[in-house]
Design an enzyme around this catalytic site. Structure first.
Site, PDB file in Angstrom:
ATOM      1  CG  HIS A  94     -11.150  -6.896   5.594  1.00  0.00           C
ATOM      2  ND1 HIS A  94     -10.179  -7.352   6.418  1.00  0.00           N
ATOM      3  CD2 HIS A  94     -10.993  -7.337   4.554  1.00  0.00           C
ATOM      4  CE1 HIS A  94      -9.375  -8.470   5.788  1.00  0.00           C
ATOM      5  NE2 HIS A  94      -9.891  -8.142   4.624  1.00  0.00           N
ATOM      6  CD  GLU A 113      -1.792  -2.423   1.379  1.00  0.00           C
ATOM      7  OE1 GLU A 113      -0.562  -2.699   2.041  1.00  0.00           O
ATOM      8  OE2 GLU A 113      -2.340  -3.561   0.945  1.00  0.00           O
TER       9      GLU A 113
HETATM   10  C1  LIG Z   1      -1.709  -4.624   4.171  1.00  0.00           C
HETATM   11  C2  LIG Z   1      -2.751  -5.617   3.232  1.00  0.00           C
HETATM   12  N1  LIG Z   1      -3.111  -5.421   2.151  1.00  0.00           N
HETATM   13  C3  LIG Z   1      -3.863  -6.063   1.362  1.00  0.00           C
HETATM   14  C4  LIG Z   1      -4.520  -6.980   1.862  1.00  0.00           C
HETATM   15  C5  LIG Z   1      -5.652  -7.808   1.234  1.00  0.00           C
HETATM   16  N2  LIG Z   1      -5.058  -9.052   0.758  1.00  0.00           N
HETATM   17  C6  LIG Z   1      -5.405 -10.116   1.702  1.00  0.00           C
HETATM   18  S1  LIG Z   1      -4.619 -11.834   0.949  1.00  0.00           S
HETATM   19  C7  LIG Z   1      -4.019 -10.641  -0.240  1.00  0.00           C
HETATM   20  C8  LIG Z   1      -3.033 -11.450  -1.353  1.00  0.00           C
HETATM   21  C9  LIG Z   1      -1.983 -12.185  -0.499  1.00  0.00           C
HETATM   22  O1  LIG Z   1      -1.240 -12.708  -1.151  1.00  0.00           O
HETATM   23  P1  LIG Z   1       0.102 -13.613  -0.662  1.00  0.00           P
HETATM   24  O2  LIG Z   1       0.939 -12.892   0.101  1.00  0.00           O
HETATM   25  O3  LIG Z   1       0.602 -14.158  -1.662  1.00  0.00           O
HETATM   26  O4  LIG Z   1      -0.743 -14.899   0.335  1.00  0.00           O
HETATM   27  P2  LIG Z   1      -1.641 -16.019   0.001  1.00  0.00           P
HETATM   28  O5  LIG Z   1      -3.032 -15.338   0.442  1.00  0.00           O
HETATM   29  O6  LIG Z   1      -1.375 -16.419  -1.367  1.00  0.00           O
HETATM   30  O7  LIG Z   1      -1.246 -17.176   0.953  1.00  0.00           O
HETATM   31  C10 LIG Z   1      -4.446  -9.438  -0.422  1.00  0.00           C
HETATM   32  C11 LIG Z   1      -3.883  -8.387  -1.109  1.00  0.00           C
HETATM   33  C12 LIG Z   1      -4.257  -7.475   3.485  1.00  0.00           C
HETATM   34  N3  LIG Z   1      -4.889  -8.270   4.207  1.00  0.00           N
HETATM   35  N4  LIG Z   1      -3.431  -6.555   4.134  1.00  0.00           N
END
Ligand SMILES: Cc1ncc(C[n+]2csc(CCOP(=O)(O)OP(=O)(O)O)c2C)c(N)n1
Lengths: 359, 326
Positions: free
Chosen positions: B129, B60
């Site tokens: 959220h 972000e």
């Molecule tokens: C600071 C933040 N930004 C965005 C999100 C929204 N979000 C939740 S999971 C995700 C993707 C995460 O991907 P990754 O780190 O590859 O882990 P995975 O979910 O694939 O295990 C996003 C963008 C969040 N929870 N926290």
């Protein structure tokens, strides 16, 4: 055993090939037959539980849930390399590691439903509740690790994030701090290829995520995350190094999530092909480890059935316990904001109760 | 004219502005190929290409900084924060950097950025959220903060926000995302920033609200009119910073009583500012103290109890009853 980190710094560590045969005898971890069976048991148990949890979420009986199938080796074999006193800082998907580290499953369910008691980790269980803010746990892991170092405790902080998480500023900061202070920390990046819909090639121009360790001056290693023995071997070495005061390690486990990102409306067909999914299923962590164990006569069909049965029963039990737990309440939420409730909040509590009387 | 949900109205506004001005860029996590986790940017990458509508790495602060840099080079970034609870990760880029750019360069640079984010309770999202963090930005000089309560306003306000030369935070309440449709003109139109809207006329008491609380206030007002014969005037703030003091004061001078409803925790928030404005501008017209209807000063409640924590029709009616009895 020669050390993985010294002998394989730039390679992709694999111990078992997808057909279950040993590709690198030197790296076979020193696990007893019982331990090998226990690790398999946990993976089968977890897959069963995951499938149940997905159904329960669809039925509205659980709240927030991020499926784990495909990542069992990455999750469970890494946790298997820790001691009970080591501290885990999980992301939202890392529920299985927490449960095998002592978090009661019914509390994981309450957490999923959004009940405060879910995060009330029992005394003696060394975890934080799952982190929602991606990256926050990485910097905190360095704090926990520094505490262990300052207190002279031979404990390790282990934290998890995903491929997407490795793009966060907090990720670089946490890893760098750990290197700068030579902290007993292990950072695991579970590269399951997608951050929701975004493929890892759009996250970074780096060839591997393990190489992000280079700039922090700490060891980084990429491991086959569908290979339980490889994940275990690498994590064990990293944990041992940390415990011995030799500093942090970054591990990238290359893996795949079979299911949707979470159960809140994600549709993987929008961003990945069936072919890609099948390609990964061939490397399945359970199939591979089962074949290996079968070749050593360590796993039978009845073992498999027992683990499935236990997984189902555990979910049923945990659900019952979660259902019978007293509901959370707003007054309790107010009470839990501070050690001592300020007068203003006391008044607000009264006000809240009064406003709910007209119905 | 088409019937649109709030989400469709936002998509439509983005589409029209992308078409109108080649400097408009749309980016964030999952907004490109996937069209956003709520499908707000659905189809836009296909239509405008990956250089104008794109996925960013998951960071972000990176998104916020990218927007600032692009803005001072003449682009009009529309940056999405996937959920508003993640905004802390880019607080500096928004409140510490973009909103001060005009001031610290004495007008040489400015930041025509829109930060869009879903927020608000009622859909039982996991922690961080749904939080109502708008107050943090209303306290950031140099920022405008816009919160539509319906699809028509959402489209017109977003178009105004994109065309505005200063940073605007545009918050989309998740409970309103698809909860109802409204007639929305096909062509581009603007709803001015900084102007509140009287959404229900009444002579007995003023109810000030914004976001999802506007619907709650309207329902409470209708029920109260039926049961007690009292006519509440309901004001939808639409922009919480800068506040439209004039509309509020005018109404209070007519009704002599007011309640302010907010979904954010009670203290030091928008409702407090509204009360202060009424005190400063219409104190002698009041027949009763102005009261705030807001949740207690806690973090946003976990999903299991969020419906109890958020003010509902009954709590608003309770507030109305209180000011009428004073
Ligand atoms: C600071 C933040 N930004 C965005 C999100 C929204 N979000 C939740 S999971 C995700 C993707 C995460 O991907 P990754 O780190 O590859 O882990 P995975 O979910 O694939 O295990 C996003 C963008 C969040 N929870 N926290």
């Amino acid at each position: 055993m020669s050390t993985v980190l010294e002998t394989k710094p730039a390679s992709f560590v694999q111990v078992l090939s997808p057909d279950g045969s040993v590709v690198d005898r030197d790296l076979l971890p020193n696990l007893s037959d019982d331990q090998l069976r226990q690790l398999m048991y946990r993976m089968v148990f977890t897959r069963t539980w995951d499938q149940r949890a997905v159904k329960l979420t669809r039925q509205g009986r659980l709240g927030f849930y991020a499926p784990v199938s495909g990542q069992e080796a990455s999750m469970l074999a890494s946790e298997f390399a820790t001691n009970e006193e080591d501290f885990i800082l999980p992301g939202y998907r890392d529920i299985p590691q927490c449960v095998f580290h002592g978090w009661p499953m019914y509390q994981a369910f309450l957490y999923s439903r959004g009940h405060q008691h879910g995060g009330e980790v029992p005394e003696g269980v060394n975890i934080l509740p799952p982190q929602i803010i991606i990256g926050a746990q990485i910097v905190q892991a360095s704090g926990v690790a520094m505490a262990f170092k300052l207190k002279g405790e031979r404990r390790v902080a282990l934290t998890y994030t995903g491929d997407g998480g490795s793009s966060q500023g907090d990720f670089y900061e946490g890893v760098n701090f750990a290197g700068a202070f030579k902290l007993p920390a292990v950072f695991i990046v579970q590269n399951n290829q997608f951050a929701i819909s975004v493929p890892v090639r759009l996250q970074t121009a780096a060839e591997t995520l393990a190489q992000k360790a280079v700039a922090a001056g700490i060891p980084g290693i990429q491991v086959d995350g569908m290979d339980a023995l490889a994940v275990y071997a690498v994590t064990k070495e990293a944990v041992d190094r940390a415990r011995a005061g030799e500093g942090p390690t970054l591990i990238e486990t290359v893996t795949f999530r079979y299911g949707p990102h979470t159960m809140s409306g994600d549709d993987p067909t929008r961003y990945r092909t069936k072919d890609l999914e099948s390609e990964w299923e061939i490397r399945d962590p359970l199939v591979r480890f089962r074949k290996y164990l079968e070749s050593k006569n360590l796993w039978t069909e009845s073992d498999e059935n027992q683990a499935i049965e236990d997984g189902k029963n555990a979910v049923t039990e945990a659900l019952k316990q979660a259902d019978s737990h007293p509901k959370m309440s707003v007054p309790h939420l107010i009470d839990s904001m501070f050690a001592e409730l300020p007068a203003k909040l006391k008044a607000q509590k009264e006000e809240y109760l009064a406003s709910r009387e007209v119905k | 004219m088409a019937q649109m949900t709030l989400i469709q109205a936002v998509t439509n506004a983005l589409d029209l502005e992308l078409a109108r001005d080649k400097n408009v860029l749309v980016f964030g996590e999952d907004v490109g190929h996937n069209g956003g986790v709520f499908r707000v940017t659905e189809g836009l990458q296909k239509k405008y290409g990956v250089n104008r509508v794109f996925d960013t790495p998951l960071a972000e602060s990176g998104i916020g900084g990218l927007a600032t840099g692009l803005a001072i080079q003449g682009f009009r970034p529309v940056a999405e924060i996937q959920f508003f609870g993640f905004v802390f990760e880019t607080m500096d880029q928004i409140a510490g950097q973009a909103s001060r750019m005009r001031y610290r360069t004495n007008g040489r640079y400015h930041c025509p950025i829109v930060y869009r984010a879903p927020y608000g309770g009622g859909i039982k999202a996991p922690e961080l959220h749904s939080d109502n963090l708008e107050g943090l930005f209303a306290q950031s000089p140099g920022m405008k903060v816009v919160i539509p309560s319906n699809p028509y306003d959402a489209k017109g306000l977003l178009i105004s926000a994109i065309r505005d030369d200063d940073p605007v935070l545009f918050l989309e309440h998740m409970k309103l995302h698809r909860s109802f449709r409204q007639e929305v003109p096909d062509e581009a139109y603007t709803v001015p920033l900084g102007v509140a809207n009287v959404v229900r006329e009444g002579k007995d008491v003023t109810v000030v609200a914004y976001g999802a609380m506007v619907q709650t206030a309207l329902k409470a007002a209708d029920e109260w009119a039926k049961s007690a014969g009292i006519q509440a005037e309901v004001i939808d703030l639409r922009t919480i910073s800068p506040l439209d003091t004039e509309t509020i004061v005018k109404s209070v001078k007519k009704t002599h009583r007011a309640v302010v409803v907010q979904e954010a925790q009670k203290s030091a928030g928008i409702a407090a500012e509204v009360v202060a404005q009424i005190n400063e501008n219409a104190l002698y017209h009041l027949e009763a103290p102005v009261i705030r209807i807001a949740p207690p000063d806690t973090v946003f409640a976990f999903p299991m109890i969020e419906d109890e924590w958020i003010p509902d029709v009954n709590t608003v009616k309770h507030g109305l009853e209180t000011v009428m009895s004073l």
